[in-house]
Design an enzyme around this catalytic site. Sequence first.
Site, PDB file in Angstrom:
ATOM      1  N   LYS A 278       0.583  -1.169   0.040  1.00  0.00           N
ATOM      2  CA  LYS A 278       0.156  -0.202  -0.121  1.00  0.00           C
ATOM      3  C   LYS A 278       0.905   1.210   0.191  1.00  0.00           C
ATOM      4  O   LYS A 278       1.487   1.667  -0.899  1.00  0.00           O
ATOM      5  CB  LYS A 278      -1.037  -0.158   1.101  1.00  0.00           C
TER       6      LYS A 278
ATOM      7  N   THR B 265       8.359 -14.246 -11.021  1.00  0.00           N
ATOM      8  CA  THR B 265       9.322 -13.613 -12.119  1.00  0.00           C
ATOM      9  C   THR B 265       9.715 -11.892 -11.798  1.00  0.00           C
ATOM     10  O   THR B 265      10.792 -11.654 -11.907  1.00  0.00           O
ATOM     11  CB  THR B 265       8.283 -13.260 -13.304  1.00  0.00           C
TER      12      THR B 265
END
Length: 500
Positions: free
Chosen positions: A357, A381
Site C-alpha cells: 500500500k 518473475t
Amino acid sequence: MASMLLSRQLTCCLQQNSRLLVFGHRSISQAAAKIDVDFDYDGPLMKTEVPGPRSRELMKQLNGIQNAEAVHFFCNYEESRGNYLVDVDGNRMLDLYSQISSIPIGYSHPSLIKLLQQPQNLSTFINRPALGILPPENFAERLKESLLSVAPKGLQQVITMSCGSCSNENAFKAIFMWYRNKERGHNNVTKEELESCMINQPPGCPDYAMLSFMGGFHGRTMGCLATTHSKAIHKLDIPSLDWPIAPFPRLKYPLEDFVKENQQEEARCLEEVEDLIVKYRKKKKIVAGIIIEPIQSEGGDNHASDDFFRKLRDIARKHGCAFLVDEVQTGGGCTGKFWAHEHWGLDDPADVVTFSKKMMTGGFFHKEEFRPNAPYRIFNTWLGDPSKNLMLAEVIKVIKREDLLNNATHAGKALLTGLLDLQARYPHLISRVRGRGTFCSFDTPNDATRNKLITIARNKGVVLGGCGDRSIRFRPTLIFKDHHAHLFLNIFSDILANFK
C-alpha cells in the site's frame, strides 16, 4: 537515439502536466510551501450525484467485460491532486479513503512528477526486470535508499513483492522453511522429503500452520485466505486449511471507563492463543508462526492495547513460533510512527514484517535466520518493481522533509477530537470512536446506516470507506492536515444533523 527521443517526449509531457498543477491554487500552510508549489485544491466541488452519468456509462461498458459491481465511480486522475480525487463527471471530492489507504503523499505530488521528468530514471520505468535473476546495477543501492532506510528495528533483510497478498504468502513460506530447518538441524534433505513434496505429502510437505485471529485480513491468495476472517464473501467456495483461529479482543469504549473489562478480555484472548498452540500440537499440527495486524483494518478497525501485543510476542517466543506483523495497511506513517508496531515498544523485534500500500511496493522484512537457504525458494518473475523503490525513496524524502509523521499525529488528533464531539452530539448514529494518528474510525448502528452515510458524504464531496460489519474508517494521505479535518467535520456534522 530512440531512447533520447522518448525521453524528450516524456519530459515534455510531464512538464505540461506539472504546469497544470501549479496555477490557480492558494498557499495553505508553511509546511505545504516547502514543496515548491502548493498543489491542493481549496475544497470539494460537486456537479452531479456520484456516480454521475459518465461513470454509469463506463460501469456498463466495463461490466460487459468483467464483473464491475464493486466499482464506486470512475476517476479523472489527471485532474486529481493533493487530498482531492476528481471523477469523470467533474466532481471534486476530499478523499479520506485514498485508494484503500495506498496513496502516501497525495495525488500528483510535484516531487514525484519531478522524479519522472528526470531522463536518468526513464529506463527504470520502461524496462521492468525479472529481479530474481537479472536485477539492474543500482538495485542494492536503491533498496538501501528506500526500504532499508526505514527498516523496522532489528530487521535488515528485505524481499520485495508486488502486493500485500503475495507479501504475506511468501512470508508464510519463509516461516515454514525456517521452522523445518530448525527441526532438520544439520541433517541434509532426504530423498523421501524430495519425493513426497511433489505429491503434496509429508514429510516433504510438513503439517505446519499459521495462527491467525478472527476479524483479521491478510489477503486473498490461498494461504493468506486461510488466515483471513473479515468477510464471508472473501472466503466463500474456496477450499482452505485447518489452521487455528484465535479470538481478537473486542474492546469497550471509552477505554478509560472499561480498563478492567478490557484487561480481562485481552487476557482471555491470549489464553486462547496458548491453548490453540497446544491443542494443535496434540493433533500433530505444528503452529510455526503467528500473524497479527497492529489494527485489524478490513475486519472493522479493531484495536488492542500495546501490552496485549507485547504479551503475544512473548507467547510466540515461548512456543517457538515466528511472530509476523502484517503492516500492509498500517505501515508507512499513518499512525504517527512509520510502523504501527513501533508503538508497542517490543524488547524483542518482530521476526517478519510485511508491507505494501503506502510503501508503493510489497514485500517483507525479516531477521537473518529467516533468510532462504537456497535460490528460487522465495521467488517469482517480478519480485516487485524497481520503479516503485525509486518512487518510495522520494516519498520517504518528502515524509522527512515535511515532518509528515508528526503531521499525522497532529491532524489525527484534530480528526479524533472532532469525531468524539460528534459522537457526544449524535450517539444514536456514532459510537466507539477510536484511532491512532489519522487511522481513525467509528461504528454506526448497522450496515444500512453505515452505507447510507457513506453515500451521502460522497454526494457532499467526501470519500469515506467502510470496514467490518458497521464501521466507517478514515484513511487519508500523509499530507492531510488540520484544516482538512475541520473541513470534513463541518460537512459531516451537517449530514448527521439532517440524517433521517
